[in-house]
Design an enzyme around this catalytic site. Structure first.
Site, PDB file in Angstrom:
ATOM      1  N   ARG A 161       1.025  -1.202   0.125  1.00  0.00           N
ATOM      2  CA  ARG A 161      -0.071   0.093  -0.124  1.00  0.00           C
ATOM      3  C   ARG A 161       0.872   1.255  -0.107  1.00  0.00           C
ATOM      4  O   ARG A 161       2.048   1.285   0.155  1.00  0.00           O
ATOM      5  CB  ARG A 161      -1.026  -0.165   1.039  1.00  0.00           C
ATOM      6  N   ALA A 203       0.590   5.279  -2.119  1.00  0.00           N
ATOM      7  CA  ALA A 203       0.587   5.526  -3.309  1.00  0.00           C
ATOM      8  C   ALA A 203       1.577   5.229  -4.180  1.00  0.00           C
ATOM      9  O   ALA A 203       1.527   4.712  -5.534  1.00  0.00           O
ATOM     10  CB  ALA A 203       0.433   7.163  -3.414  1.00  0.00           C
ATOM     11  N   ARG A 238      -7.528  -0.030  -6.341  1.00  0.00           N
ATOM     12  CA  ARG A 238      -7.728   1.105  -5.412  1.00  0.00           C
ATOM     13  C   ARG A 238      -8.049   2.346  -6.293  1.00  0.00           C
ATOM     14  O   ARG A 238      -7.349   2.646  -7.292  1.00  0.00           O
ATOM     15  CB  ARG A 238      -6.710   1.233  -4.343  1.00  0.00           C
ATOM     16  N   GLN A 265      -1.361   2.117  10.116  1.00  0.00           N
ATOM     17  CA  GLN A 265      -0.214   2.311   9.311  1.00  0.00           C
ATOM     18  C   GLN A 265       1.085   3.047  10.115  1.00  0.00           C
ATOM     19  O   GLN A 265       2.366   2.873   9.970  1.00  0.00           O
ATOM     20  CB  GLN A 265      -0.540   3.127   7.970  1.00  0.00           C
ATOM     21  N   ASP A 304      -1.672  11.016  -1.796  1.00  0.00           N
ATOM     22  CA  ASP A 304      -2.281  10.003  -2.571  1.00  0.00           C
ATOM     23  C   ASP A 304      -2.626  10.534  -4.025  1.00  0.00           C
ATOM     24  O   ASP A 304      -2.479  10.072  -5.116  1.00  0.00           O
ATOM     25  CB  ASP A 304      -3.327   9.396  -2.015  1.00  0.00           C
ATOM     26  N   ASN A 349      -5.048  12.458   1.198  1.00  0.00           N
ATOM     27  CA  ASN A 349      -4.070  11.572   2.049  1.00  0.00           C
ATOM     28  C   ASN A 349      -4.892  10.868   2.825  1.00  0.00           C
ATOM     29  O   ASN A 349      -6.151  11.001   3.088  1.00  0.00           O
ATOM     30  CB  ASN A 349      -3.026  12.507   2.524  1.00  0.00           C
ATOM     31  N   LYS A 350      -4.117  10.179   3.836  1.00  0.00           N
ATOM     32  CA  LYS A 350      -4.790   9.101   4.565  1.00  0.00           C
ATOM     33  C   LYS A 350      -5.965   9.974   5.568  1.00  0.00           C
ATOM     34  O   LYS A 350      -5.621  11.016   5.937  1.00  0.00           O
ATOM     35  CB  LYS A 350      -3.627   8.243   5.339  1.00  0.00           C
TER      36      LYS A 350
HETATM   37  O1  MRU Z   1      -4.312   3.182   2.353  1.00  0.00           O
HETATM   38  P1  MRU Z   1      -2.796   3.525   2.396  1.00  0.00           P
HETATM   39  O2  MRU Z   1      -2.125   2.891   3.420  1.00  0.00           O
HETATM   40  O3  MRU Z   1      -2.434   2.903   0.974  1.00  0.00           O
HETATM   41  O4  MRU Z   1      -2.701   4.942   2.399  1.00  0.00           O
HETATM   42  C1  MRU Z   1      -1.661   5.316   2.252  1.00  0.00           C
HETATM   43  C2  MRU Z   1      -1.244   6.869   2.497  1.00  0.00           C
HETATM   44  O5  MRU Z   1      -2.205   7.701   2.542  1.00  0.00           O
HETATM   45  C3  MRU Z   1      -0.113   7.438   2.261  1.00  0.00           C
HETATM   46  O6  MRU Z   1       0.371   8.795   3.197  1.00  0.00           O
HETATM   47  C4  MRU Z   1       0.193   7.840   0.794  1.00  0.00           C
HETATM   48  O7  MRU Z   1      -0.152   6.910   0.037  1.00  0.00           O
HETATM   49  C5  MRU Z   1       1.641   8.755   0.709  1.00  0.00           C
HETATM   50  S1  MRU Z   1       2.588   7.404   0.343  1.00  0.00           S
HETATM   51  C6  MRU Z   1       4.253   7.957   0.186  1.00  0.00           C
END
Ligand code: MRU
Length: 348
Positions: A45, A47, A88, A197, A238, A248-249
């Site tokens: 996971r 981006a 996704r 995460q 993302d 983002n998350k």
């Molecule tokens: O659901 P995820 O774990 O894929 O979400 C990840 C994030 O939101 C990260 O902050 C984002 O992808 C940046 S990763 C360099």
């Protein structure tokens, strides 16, 4: 460097991020379908990492093909593109990588390459996607290090580290860059409910690197900032819209608003492959809705009662007005973002 994803004996091997930090288990993918499943189930996971995985998945697919002609190979290739694109919806790096692979494949077809040559072309391009991602993370890490104070307490959210990229990381790339530049850095990692995460992955990476790490529950960041214990926030992204709105998350928006309220600079670190100039603002970014069980359960243990509704968006959008700067491999973009992001993307 951390073994996020790599080739081994013709297979794509990824560390299973669902099992960290308890166990270091590796998942072996032999087909694009295996890679799609790994992305969908969060084996891998983040981006940039899922973009790299998709490119490698396409290589797997063409290499295993028994197509006797290029038209058949193309059909199989484009089918795999569709499969991977359906995994996704939010991280634009996934679509960026697939589009890049399609462009190279189409050009090679036009040039009259044979099936063997096409397989080699696709393989070489996926290697470039991976290598460039690591190089971009290192470059943005060096740029970002400049805005990190010499003795810094950094708050980050989710995992934007080596595990979320081809290697090195974006937000954690900035932290690594600052440490490599000789700065003293202590990190607060939001645990990042519900998938954790931050607690599981960011803390695991940073502790492995010997970087001072404190895990906090998501709801604690306001108190921490009010106590004057955060100098800078750095998060990943993302998808970034043309006006600088950042997906983002989930929980990132809350952190950004708190940072503004407490006068703490809020930086986003991302390669330009995360910038989506086709979207004028963040309102059009598709936000993944995830299984409510991630929230109502912890492993097999049920936390919320039967009958309670659960809302579980995977991401939120932080309006550009809360963003101090967007750190890319080409430098730091600042407001007005519509201009600076276009420049970073090399668009006149
Ligand atoms: O659901 P995820 O774990 O894929 O979400 C990840 C994030 O939101 C990260 O902050 C984002 O992808 C940046 S990763 C360099």
């Amino acid at each position: 460097m951390l073994p996020t994803i790599d080739w081994e004996d013709g297979a794509v091997v990824m560390i299973d991020q669902r099992k960290l930090p308890g166990r270091e288990v590796y998942v072996r993918c032999r087909t694009a379908k295996d890679v799609a499943k790994a992305i969908q189930t969060m084996v891998i996971r983040g981006a940039p990492a899922i973009g790299v995985a998709a490119a490698m998945g396409l290589t797997l697919e063409v290499r295993r093909s028994h197509a006797t002609g290029t038209t058949q190979l193309a059909t199989e290739f484009y089918r795999a593109c569709e499969l991977l694109a359906a995994t996704r919806p939010t991280a634009v790096n996934l679509f960026w990588a697939i589009e890049r692979m399609k462009r190279v494949f189409a050009a090679a077809m036009l040039a009259g390459q044979s099936t063997d040559e096409l397989k080699a072309t696709v393989g070489a391009e996926s290697t470039l996607v991976h290598d460039e991602d690591v190089a971009n993370c290192r470059a943005l890490g060096a740029h970002g290090a400049e805005v990190v104070p010499a003795d810094a307490r950094v708050l980050t959210h989710c995992n934007a580290g080596a595990l979320a990229t081809g290697g090195y990381g974006t937000a954690l790339g900035v932290i690594r860059g600052a440490v490599e530049a000789g700065k003293r850095v202590a990190v607060f990692a939001d645990e990042t409910r519900p998938f954790l995460q931050g607690a599981r992955l960011t803390a695991w990476e940073l502790v492995r690197d010997g970087i001072d790490t404190t895990v906090i529950a998501d709801g604690m960041s306001g108190a921490l900032m009010r106590a004057g214990r955060v100098d800078i926030v750095v998060v990943g992204a993302d998808r970034i819209a043309a006006n600088g709105d950042v997906a983002n998350k989930i929980g990132t928006y809350t952190v950004a608003v708190l940072a503004r309220a407490h006068g703490v600079p809020f930086y986003v670190a991302a390669p330009v492959s995360t910038i989506d100039l086709s979207l004028p603002d963040g309102s059009k970014i598709p936000i993944e809705e995830r299984d409510g069980k991630e929230l109502s359960h912890l492993g097999r243990a049920q936390l919320a009662p039967h009958g309670a509704h659960v809302w579980n968006p995977g991401f939120d959008v932080t309006p550009a007005e809360y963003v101090t700067g967007i750190i890319t491999e080409h430098g730091i973009c600042r407001a007005p973002f519509d201009k600076s992001l276009r420049e970073a993307c090399g668009v006149a």
